[in-house]
Design a protein around this motif. Structure first.
Motif, PDB file in Angstrom:
ATOM      1  N   LEU A  97       5.143   6.813   9.813  1.00 14.66           N
ATOM      2  CA  LEU A  97       4.243   7.167   8.713  1.00 14.66           C
ATOM      3  C   LEU A  97       4.746   6.607   7.389  1.00 14.66           C
ATOM      4  N   ALA A  98       6.063   6.623   7.192  1.00 12.63           N
ATOM      5  CA  ALA A  98       6.629   6.040   5.980  1.00 12.63           C
ATOM      6  C   ALA A  98       6.359   4.546   5.917  1.00 12.63           C
ATOM      7  N   LEU A  99       6.518   3.888   7.060  1.00  9.80           N
ATOM      8  CA  LEU A  99       6.200   2.462   7.132  1.00  9.80           C
ATOM      9  C   LEU A  99       4.743   2.219   6.775  1.00  9.80           C
ATOM     10  N   ALA A 100       3.848   3.025   7.347  1.00  6.84           N
ATOM     11  CA  ALA A 100       2.420   2.854   7.101  1.00  6.84           C
ATOM     12  C   ALA A 100       2.053   3.134   5.654  1.00  6.84           C
ATOM     13  N   ILE A 237      -3.181  12.370   6.097  1.00  3.46           N
ATOM     14  CA  ILE A 237      -3.783  12.546   4.761  1.00  3.46           C
ATOM     15  C   ILE A 237      -2.753  12.281   3.671  1.00  3.46           C
ATOM     16  N   VAL A 238      -1.523  12.769   3.877  1.00  4.57           N
ATOM     17  CA  VAL A 238      -0.446  12.510   2.912  1.00  4.57           C
ATOM     18  C   VAL A 238      -0.244  11.013   2.729  1.00  4.57           C
ATOM     19  N   VAL A 239      -0.216  10.296   3.842  1.00  7.14           N
ATOM     20  CA  VAL A 239       0.016   8.855   3.781  1.00  7.14           C
ATOM     21  C   VAL A 239      -1.162   8.132   3.125  1.00  7.14           C
ATOM     22  N   VAL A 240      -2.386   8.543   3.429  1.00  5.87           N
ATOM     23  CA  VAL A 240      -3.569   7.917   2.823  1.00  5.87           C
ATOM     24  C   VAL A 240      -3.529   8.064   1.307  1.00  5.87           C
ATOM     25  N   MET A 276      -4.145  -2.177  -1.484  1.00  6.80           N
ATOM     26  CA  MET A 276      -4.653  -2.526  -0.159  1.00  6.80           C
ATOM     27  C   MET A 276      -4.302  -1.442   0.869  1.00  6.80           C
ATOM     28  N   PRO A 277      -5.131  -1.281   1.891  1.00  5.91           N
ATOM     29  CA  PRO A 277      -4.830  -0.312   2.954  1.00  5.91           C
ATOM     30  C   PRO A 277      -3.649  -0.762   3.798  1.00  5.91           C
ATOM     31  N   THR A 278      -3.244   0.087   4.738  1.00  7.86           N
ATOM     32  CA  THR A 278      -2.086  -0.189   5.580  1.00  7.86           C
ATOM     33  C   THR A 278      -2.304  -1.431   6.445  1.00  7.86           C
TER      34      THR A 278
END
Length: 322
Positions: A97-100, A237-240, A276-278
């Protein structure tokens, strides 16, 4: 705001076409070949063509962009990896998730969008940011993933991995080669033979639609990961929020504090690339180094869909002239 939406809408329409094509049996497995064509042929031609014909850019922007992009990406990865709430789902998924959260789709989406909106003069800034992403994540993630798993490989093995990754991700990267070649042609004032120049221009013209179709084709599997129920939704959601809102806003703040005199073109390109998105490469890296690819795949889908709304907002707020 309406101008930003109007400028970005064609990009997302083409991305939607790619998503629709991915549902057809005829296009099953097509993303692999198309992605290879974009990365090794069309995108390098696109960058070379843009840089060879662009006005000379201030060299002072290059170290600033590299430092800001690298530091920001490292901070985002470190912070999210330490948040307990971002570790839901499979064991160790916090690393994925951190990578993403930090690895943006700067190649297949960021470069076409940035150059399309800001013009050919932004190609150098976009190329440098993309390379900075490669350095930070393709070198840093294997080391972080190994340490999180408690690996104890030898220093020789680690040095070999770092060298091999540096060679493939930076030195022999088609983006690096095309940026250097384009700058040399521009600085030397030479012209390519007419046949070669026309060939490069034609291939460059295929880069934007082909890259967007490739991103759309990869969304199908990512959407299935998002809706499968095997991914912790609050963590996604946190990552988004981090990737689409925090990263571009913090990038703008860092530029305001540390580089207020940076050329507006460079600053705008850096903020736009940060929005930009992941990247789909986040999924590839997660799987390659033994992690759970589902959190990365779900984040790719969620950030790409949400970026339909967030990128126009970031452009309207932080990118002047659009």
């Amino acid at each position: 705001m309406s101008a930003a939406v109007g400028a970005l809408l064609p990009f997302f329409v083409i991305l939607g076409v790619g998503l629709a094509l991915g549902r057809l049996p005829r296009f099953a497995g097509a993303e692999s070949a198309l992605t290879a064509f974009v990365f090794y042929v069309a995108l390098p031609c696109f960058l070379f063509d843009s840089l060879a014909g662009a006005a000379p850019a201030g060299s002072g922007g290059i170290p600033t962009v590299v430092v800001v992009a690298a530091v920001l990406a490292a901070v985002v990865v470190a912070v999210l990896a330490a948040i307990p709430g971002a570790r839901g789902g499979a064991r160790g998924s916090g690393t994925e998730l951190a990578l993403a959260a930090g690895y943006g789709n700067t190649g297949y989406l960021g470069i076409p969008v940035t150059v399309g909106l800001l013009g050919d003069d932004a190609a150098l800034a976009a190329g440098v940011v993309q390379l900075a992403h490669n350095v930070v994540f393709m070198l840093g993630y294997p080391i972080v993933a190994a340490s999180r798993r408690g690996s104890s490989g030898s220093n020789d093995g680690l040095a070999t991995t770092v060298w091999q990754t540096t060679r493939s991700a930076v030195l022999l990267n088609p983006v690096t080669i095309s940026v250097v070649a384009g700058l040399l042609v521009a600085q030397l004032g030479v012209s390519l033979p007419a046949v070669l120049a026309t060939t490069v221009e034609m291939l460059a013209g295929a880069a934007v639609p082909a890259a967007l179709i490739a991103v759309g084709l990869t969304l199908g599997p990512s959407l299935r990961a998002l809706t499968s129920g095997g991914v912790h939704a609050p963590a996604v959601i946190v990552v988004v929020v981090a990737k689409l809102l925090a990263v571009p806003v913090v990038t703008w703040l860092v530029l305001e504090v540390l580089a207020p005199s940076l050329e507006p073109l460079w600053a705008g390109a850096l903020v736009l690339m940060a929005a930009m998105p992941t990247s789909t490469t986040a999924f590839v890296l997660a799987r390659e180094y033994g992690g759970d690819g589902r959190p990365a795949a779900a984040t790719i889908a969620a950030t790409t869909l949400a970026s339909l709304l967030t990128i126009p907002v970031m452009v309207a707020l932080f990118v002047p002239g659009l």
